[in-house]
Design a protein around this motif. Structure first.
Motif, PDB file in Angstrom:
ATOM      1  N   GLY A  25      76.961  49.299   4.290  1.00 28.70           N
ATOM      2  CA  GLY A  25      77.886  50.101   5.250  1.00 28.70           C
ATOM      3  C   GLY A  25      78.682  49.064   6.101  1.00 28.70           C
ATOM      4  N   ASP A  26      78.503  48.886   7.403  1.00 29.00           N
ATOM      5  CA  ASP A  26      79.373  48.165   8.235  1.00 29.00           C
ATOM      6  C   ASP A  26      78.977  46.802   8.413  1.00 29.00           C
ATOM      7  N   THR A  27      77.997  46.098   7.410  1.00 32.26           N
ATOM      8  CA  THR A  27      77.676  44.826   7.675  1.00 32.26           C
ATOM      9  C   THR A  27      77.609  43.975   6.127  1.00 32.26           C
ATOM     10  N   ILE A  28      77.934  42.811   6.162  1.00 33.01           N
ATOM     11  CA  ILE A  28      77.535  42.034   4.977  1.00 33.01           C
ATOM     12  C   ILE A  28      76.504  40.974   5.256  1.00 33.01           C
ATOM     13  N   THR A  29      75.675  40.969   4.135  1.00 33.33           N
ATOM     14  CA  THR A  29      74.637  40.042   4.416  1.00 33.33           C
ATOM     15  C   THR A  29      74.280  39.021   3.193  1.00 33.33           C
ATOM     16  N   ARG A  30      73.548  37.831   3.457  1.00 35.69           N
ATOM     17  CA  ARG A  30      73.442  37.135   2.486  1.00 35.69           C
ATOM     18  C   ARG A  30      72.041  36.173   2.836  1.00 35.69           C
ATOM     19  N   THR A  31      71.117  36.207   2.111  1.00 38.34           N
ATOM     20  CA  THR A  31      70.004  35.356   2.075  1.00 38.34           C
ATOM     21  C   THR A  31      70.140  34.126   1.382  1.00 38.34           C
ATOM     22  N   ILE A  32      69.588  33.197   1.945  1.00 39.87           N
ATOM     23  CA  ILE A  32      69.666  31.834   1.412  1.00 39.87           C
ATOM     24  C   ILE A  32      68.196  31.264   1.377  1.00 39.87           C
ATOM     25  N   LYS A  33      67.551  30.885   0.248  1.00 37.12           N
ATOM     26  CA  LYS A  33      66.373  30.193   0.237  1.00 37.12           C
ATOM     27  C   LYS A  33      66.468  28.661   0.370  1.00 37.12           C
ATOM     28  N   ALA A  34      65.952  28.226   1.533  1.00 35.90           N
ATOM     29  CA  ALA A  34      66.017  26.944   1.744  1.00 35.90           C
ATOM     30  C   ALA A  34      64.781  26.102   1.140  1.00 35.90           C
ATOM     31  N   PRO A  35      65.085  24.702   0.913  1.00 33.29           N
ATOM     32  CA  PRO A  35      64.106  24.191   0.201  1.00 33.29           C
ATOM     33  C   PRO A  35      62.820  23.973   0.883  1.00 33.29           C
ATOM     34  N   THR A  36      62.750  23.857   2.307  1.00 33.53           N
ATOM     35  CA  THR A  36      61.510  23.947   3.046  1.00 33.53           C
ATOM     36  C   THR A  36      61.965  24.630   4.393  1.00 33.53           C
ATOM     37  N   PHE A  37      60.923  25.150   5.068  1.00 27.05           N
ATOM     38  CA  PHE A  37      61.322  25.776   6.536  1.00 27.05           C
ATOM     39  C   PHE A  37      61.808  25.213   7.254  1.00 27.05           C
ATOM     40  N   LEU A  38      61.834  23.721   7.533  1.00 25.47           N
ATOM     41  CA  LEU A  38      62.720  22.813   8.499  1.00 25.47           C
ATOM     42  C   LEU A  38      64.037  22.829   8.026  1.00 25.47           C
ATOM     43  N   ASP A  39      64.509  22.838   6.688  1.00 25.38           N
ATOM     44  CA  ASP A  39      65.702  22.932   6.040  1.00 25.38           C
ATOM     45  C   ASP A  39      66.341  24.064   6.511  1.00 25.38           C
ATOM     46  N   GLY A  40      65.706  25.284   6.609  1.00 25.86           N
ATOM     47  CA  GLY A  40      66.132  26.360   6.869  1.00 25.86           C
ATOM     48  C   GLY A  40      66.479  26.774   8.282  1.00 25.86           C
ATOM     49  N   ILE A  41      65.727  26.080   9.155  1.00 25.07           N
ATOM     50  CA  ILE A  41      65.829  26.050  10.673  1.00 25.07           C
ATOM     51  C   ILE A  41      67.155  25.134  11.098  1.00 25.07           C
ATOM     52  N   GLU A  42      67.318  24.077  10.063  1.00 29.62           N
ATOM     53  CA  GLU A  42      68.509  23.187  10.258  1.00 29.62           C
ATOM     54  C   GLU A  42      69.862  23.994   9.938  1.00 29.62           C
ATOM     55  N   LEU A  43      69.820  24.741   8.884  1.00 29.69           N
ATOM     56  CA  LEU A  43      71.009  25.501   8.275  1.00 29.69           C
ATOM     57  C   LEU A  43      71.258  26.460   9.540  1.00 29.69           C
ATOM     58  N   VAL A  44      70.256  27.131  10.314  1.00 25.78           N
ATOM     59  CA  VAL A  44      70.457  27.987  11.268  1.00 25.78           C
ATOM     60  C   VAL A  44      71.177  27.397  12.252  1.00 25.78           C
ATOM     61  N   ARG A  45      70.486  26.124  12.753  1.00 24.55           N
ATOM     62  CA  ARG A  45      71.215  25.486  13.854  1.00 24.55           C
ATOM     63  C   ARG A  45      72.959  25.163  13.714  1.00 24.55           C
TER      64      ARG A  45
END
Length: 96
Positions: A25-45
């Motif tokens: 619809g009116d949104t684009i999305t992407r899901t990224i699988k990080a190596p670790t939970f903390l790597d995912g949090i760092e990407l978010v930061r």
């Protein structure tokens, strides 16, 4: 202008350079699988820093190592150039 709504053709063209992003619809999305939970949090930061600098903020869903970014320009009522620019920036940050 980056805040004008994109046509369907413009969106399709922009997404051809963003192969990891999907339109819903009116949104684009992407899901990224990080190596670790903390790597995912760092990407978010890092994405949060870029989003703050651009004054354009994605919706972010964190599920353990999977981080989903959703972009839409709510004030314009759909997808704009700002969404595509931030999607490219997220791709660069995810690759680094």
């Amino acid at each position: 202008m980056a805040t004008e709504l994109l046509s369907d053709a413009d969106i399709d063209d922009a997404l051809s350079d963003l192969p990891d992003w999907q339109r819903s619809g009116d949104t684009i999305t992407r899901t990224i699988k990080a190596p670790t939970f903390l790597d995912g949090i760092e990407l978010v930061r890092r994405v949060a820093d870029a989003a703050e600098a651009a004054d354009h903020h994605p919706d972010i869903d964190i599920r353990w190592r999977r981080v989903t970014f959703a972009l839409s320009t709510h004030s314009a009522g759909g997808l704009t150039g700002r969404d595509m620019m931030l999607a490219h920036q997220i791709d660069r940050l995810a690759a680094s």
